[in-house]
Design a protein around this motif. Structure first.
Motif, PDB file in Angstrom:
ATOM      1  N   PRO A 188       0.573  -1.199   0.524  1.00 53.25           N
ATOM      2  CA  PRO A 188      -0.457  -0.046   0.208  1.00 53.25           C
ATOM      3  C   PRO A 188       1.165   1.345   0.401  1.00 53.25           C
ATOM      4  CG  PRO A 188      -0.058  -1.312   2.079  1.00 53.25           C
ATOM      5  CD  PRO A 188       0.460  -2.052   1.144  1.00 53.25           C
ATOM      6  N   TYR A 189       2.261   1.151   0.532  1.00 56.10           N
ATOM      7  CA  TYR A 189       2.726   2.376   0.055  1.00 56.10           C
ATOM      8  C   TYR A 189       4.010   2.055  -0.733  1.00 56.10           C
ATOM      9  CZ  TYR A 189       1.940   1.693   5.372  1.00 56.10           C
ATOM     10  OH  TYR A 189       1.458   1.639   6.775  1.00 56.10           O
ATOM     11  N   GLY A 190       3.438   1.582  -2.003  1.00 60.51           N
ATOM     12  CA  GLY A 190       4.521   1.917  -3.068  1.00 60.51           C
ATOM     13  C   GLY A 190       6.078   0.460  -3.250  1.00 60.51           C
ATOM     14  N   ALA A 242      16.214   0.578   2.726  1.00 64.60           N
ATOM     15  CA  ALA A 242      15.799   0.548   1.449  1.00 64.60           C
ATOM     16  C   ALA A 242      14.157   1.027   1.931  1.00 64.60           C
ATOM     17  CB  ALA A 242      15.488  -0.070   0.119  1.00 64.60           C
ATOM     18  N   LEU A 243      13.192   1.904   1.512  1.00 61.57           N
ATOM     19  CA  LEU A 243      12.066   2.638   1.927  1.00 61.57           C
ATOM     20  C   LEU A 243      11.208   2.879   0.896  1.00 61.57           C
ATOM     21  CD1 LEU A 243      13.568   4.396   5.335  1.00 61.57           C
ATOM     22  CD2 LEU A 243      12.304   2.601   5.674  1.00 61.57           C
ATOM     23  N   PRO A 244       9.869   3.179   1.239  1.00 62.33           N
ATOM     24  CA  PRO A 244       9.292   3.599   0.168  1.00 62.33           C
ATOM     25  C   PRO A 244       9.605   5.389   0.124  1.00 62.33           C
ATOM     26  CG  PRO A 244       8.090   1.869   1.284  1.00 62.33           C
ATOM     27  CD  PRO A 244       9.078   2.542   2.029  1.00 62.33           C
ATOM     28  N   SER A 245       8.659   5.734  -1.070  1.00 62.86           N
ATOM     29  CA  SER A 245       8.804   7.159  -1.524  1.00 62.86           C
ATOM     30  C   SER A 245       7.931   7.604  -0.060  1.00 62.86           C
ATOM     31  CB  SER A 245       8.263   7.355  -2.767  1.00 62.86           C
ATOM     32  OG  SER A 245       8.008   9.444  -2.490  1.00 62.86           O
ATOM     33  N   VAL A 257       0.730  -9.946   1.059  1.00 63.85           N
ATOM     34  CA  VAL A 257       1.550  -9.391   1.895  1.00 63.85           C
ATOM     35  C   VAL A 257       2.570  -8.207   0.589  1.00 63.85           C
ATOM     36  CG1 VAL A 257       3.734 -10.653   3.073  1.00 63.85           C
ATOM     37  CG2 VAL A 257       0.958 -11.564   2.601  1.00 63.85           C
ATOM     38  N   ALA A 258       3.822  -7.401   1.253  1.00 66.48           N
ATOM     39  CA  ALA A 258       4.596  -6.619   1.039  1.00 66.48           C
ATOM     40  C   ALA A 258       5.613  -6.212   1.036  1.00 66.48           C
ATOM     41  CB  ALA A 258       3.877  -5.983  -0.274  1.00 66.48           C
ATOM     42  N   PRO A 259       6.719  -6.327   1.058  1.00 67.09           N
ATOM     43  CA  PRO A 259       7.598  -5.429   2.010  1.00 67.09           C
ATOM     44  C   PRO A 259       7.730  -3.826   2.079  1.00 67.09           C
ATOM     45  CG  PRO A 259       8.783  -5.857  -0.444  1.00 67.09           C
ATOM     46  CD  PRO A 259       7.709  -7.012  -0.035  1.00 67.09           C
ATOM     47  N   VAL A 260       7.866  -3.270   3.372  1.00 65.45           N
ATOM     48  CA  VAL A 260       8.179  -2.008   3.363  1.00 65.45           C
ATOM     49  C   VAL A 260       9.231  -1.799   4.005  1.00 65.45           C
ATOM     50  CG1 VAL A 260       5.510  -2.292   4.370  1.00 65.45           C
ATOM     51  CG2 VAL A 260       7.512  -2.436   5.877  1.00 65.45           C
ATOM     52  N   GLY A 300       7.117   8.137   8.226  1.00 65.54           N
ATOM     53  CA  GLY A 300       6.661   8.047   7.341  1.00 65.54           C
ATOM     54  C   GLY A 300       4.579   8.123   7.701  1.00 65.54           C
ATOM     55  N   PRO A 301       4.455   7.837   6.384  1.00 63.76           N
ATOM     56  CA  PRO A 301       2.990   8.030   6.200  1.00 63.76           C
ATOM     57  C   PRO A 301       2.305   6.495   6.562  1.00 63.76           C
ATOM     58  CG  PRO A 301       3.622   8.534   4.603  1.00 63.76           C
ATOM     59  CD  PRO A 301       4.639   7.729   4.703  1.00 63.76           C
ATOM     60  N   PHE A 302       2.514   5.747   7.633  1.00 63.43           N
ATOM     61  CA  PHE A 302       1.772   4.397   8.072  1.00 63.43           C
ATOM     62  C   PHE A 302       0.240   4.661   8.014  1.00 63.43           C
ATOM     63  CE2 PHE A 302       6.632   4.310   9.805  1.00 63.43           C
ATOM     64  CZ  PHE A 302       7.002   3.255   9.225  1.00 63.43           C
TER      65      PHE A 302
END
Length: 379
Positions: A40-42, A53-56, A325-328, A375-377
């Motif tokens: 959901p965060y890209g 490593a993080l989302p935008s 399921v996805a890495p954040v 971040g925008p959690f």
């Protein structure tokens, strides 16, 4: 604040969390298993200056390094399980130390602007303090991952001495999760044939006395609880005292929300869900996706779960309320480490966690790194 008033306020807050958790429960119950999907965060971007490593829209900082001073105190090696607590306009992050003989736990106190006020020890002289869990009355349960290990109830604020809670059993403890709805504490056991336990205190808020039960198979996904005859037995281990006990390969993290207790087992790389209403246990995630080496687990009021990897490719993955399921985040350059202690600040805007052995891979040295991600959690 009087104790009864405090407990009433905690219960009210827990009810709000339970409501959103109930929505997640309904979504999860409709899925045979969570599956890999877009975050959901890209997607994750290239690693930042801290190797994360993080989302935008997200950023990281290092708040502590093992054997270096933070807030006037030497930060421990091998940081492991953790939790956050409100502290006036600021907050506190607690972290265990998974060191032999000198493990213990420490706190970092943050000011309202996020700067570090001070750090201090809240438990010393214990052995391989791995994970644990927060209580609704704002104590930290620090668990020893050793033969006949103990649970210590500690004070994150540093005002009271830690106390061993022997009634919660003497076994290779991993994590704990409080269930304020049923007034019990769930416990995992890090053994190849480990069990899943439930401790019911005689008085909610007082863990000095109570009954320890073990989860037992009843047929299919159905389960039931049976008392452990002797939780402190010196010879016959708790997991071998009840023949019908259900076993899990390497119990790890544990998190309760909205009628469901989620726990992980590293041996089969599964995230399990114990549904209190139906008295069933099902596999929410059974591998095959981006999440590997399942370990510590936490959640948010939005109904999302966050699972840290022990090894794998050093990620924290989200399991959304919709079953994605996805890495954040991912820590680069720490191939011999594991991610530990994920916990959100009280307002949900900051996520704390550690790389237990850092880039050096040394458990007992200065390799451990404790991070904060903002971040925008969803919360």
């Amino acid at each position: 604040m009087h104790r009864r008033t405090f407990l009433r306020s905690v219960t009210a807050g827990a009810s709000a969390v339970a409501f959103s958790g109930a929505l997640w429960h309904e979504a999860a119950a409709a899925l045979p298993a969570a599956t890999a999907a877009e975050s959901p965060y890209g997607p994750l971007l290239a690693a930042d200056a801290n190797g994360v490593a993080l989302p935008s829209g997200f950023s990281s900082r290092v708040v502590a390094r093992s054997l270096r001073s933070v807030g006037g105190s030497l930060w421990h090696s091998a940081p492991d399980g953790g939790a956050c607590y409100p502290d006036g306009a600021g907050w506190i992050y607690v972290s265990n130390s998974e060191l032999p003989l000198v493990g213990g736990a420490s706190s970092i106190r943050f000011r309202a602007d996020g700067s570090v006020d001070r750090a201090y020890r809240i438990l010393s002289g214990t052995n391989l303090n791995c994970a644990g869990g927060a209580t609704p009355w704002h104590t930290w349960l620090s668990c020893e991952e050793i033969y006949r290990g103990r649970v210590f109830e500690t004070d994150p604020y540093g005002n009271r001495s830690a106390v061993a809670r022997h009634a919660m059993g003497r076994f290779k403890h991993e994590a704990a999760a409080c269930d304020p709805d049923h007034r019990v504490v769930y416990l995992t056991e890090d053994e190849e044939d480990g069990c899943f336990y439930r401790f019911t205190p005689d008085v909610w808020g007082d863990l000095s006395r109570g009954r320890l039960d073990v989860l037992c198979a009843k047929g299919g996904d159905a389960v039931e609880w049976r008392p452990v005859p002797n939780p402190s037995a010196p010879l016959t281990q708790t997991r071998h005292q009840v023949d019908a006990a259900r076993h899990f390969d390497g119990g790890e993290g544990c998190h309760y929300a909205g009628g469901v207790c989620y726990f992980t087992a590293k041996g089969d790389k599964k995230v399990w869900a114990y549904h209190t209403a139906s008295q069933t246990v099902t596999a929410l995630y059974g591998g095959g996706g981006t999440l590997d080496g399942v370990d510590n687990i936490t959640g948010t009021t939005a109904g999302d779960l966050y699972v840290a990897e022990d090894g794998g490719n050093m990620e924290i993955n989200i399991i959304t309320r919709d079953g994605a399921v996805a890495p954040v985040l991912r820590i680069e350059g720490h191939p011999e480490s594991e991610i530990t202690g994920p916990a959100f600040s009280p307002d949900g805007s900051r996520l704390y966690f550690s790389s237990q052995r850092g880039s050096s891979g040394e458990t007992t040295g200065s390799g451990g790194v404790t991070y904060e991600v903002r971040g925008p959690f969803r919360h």
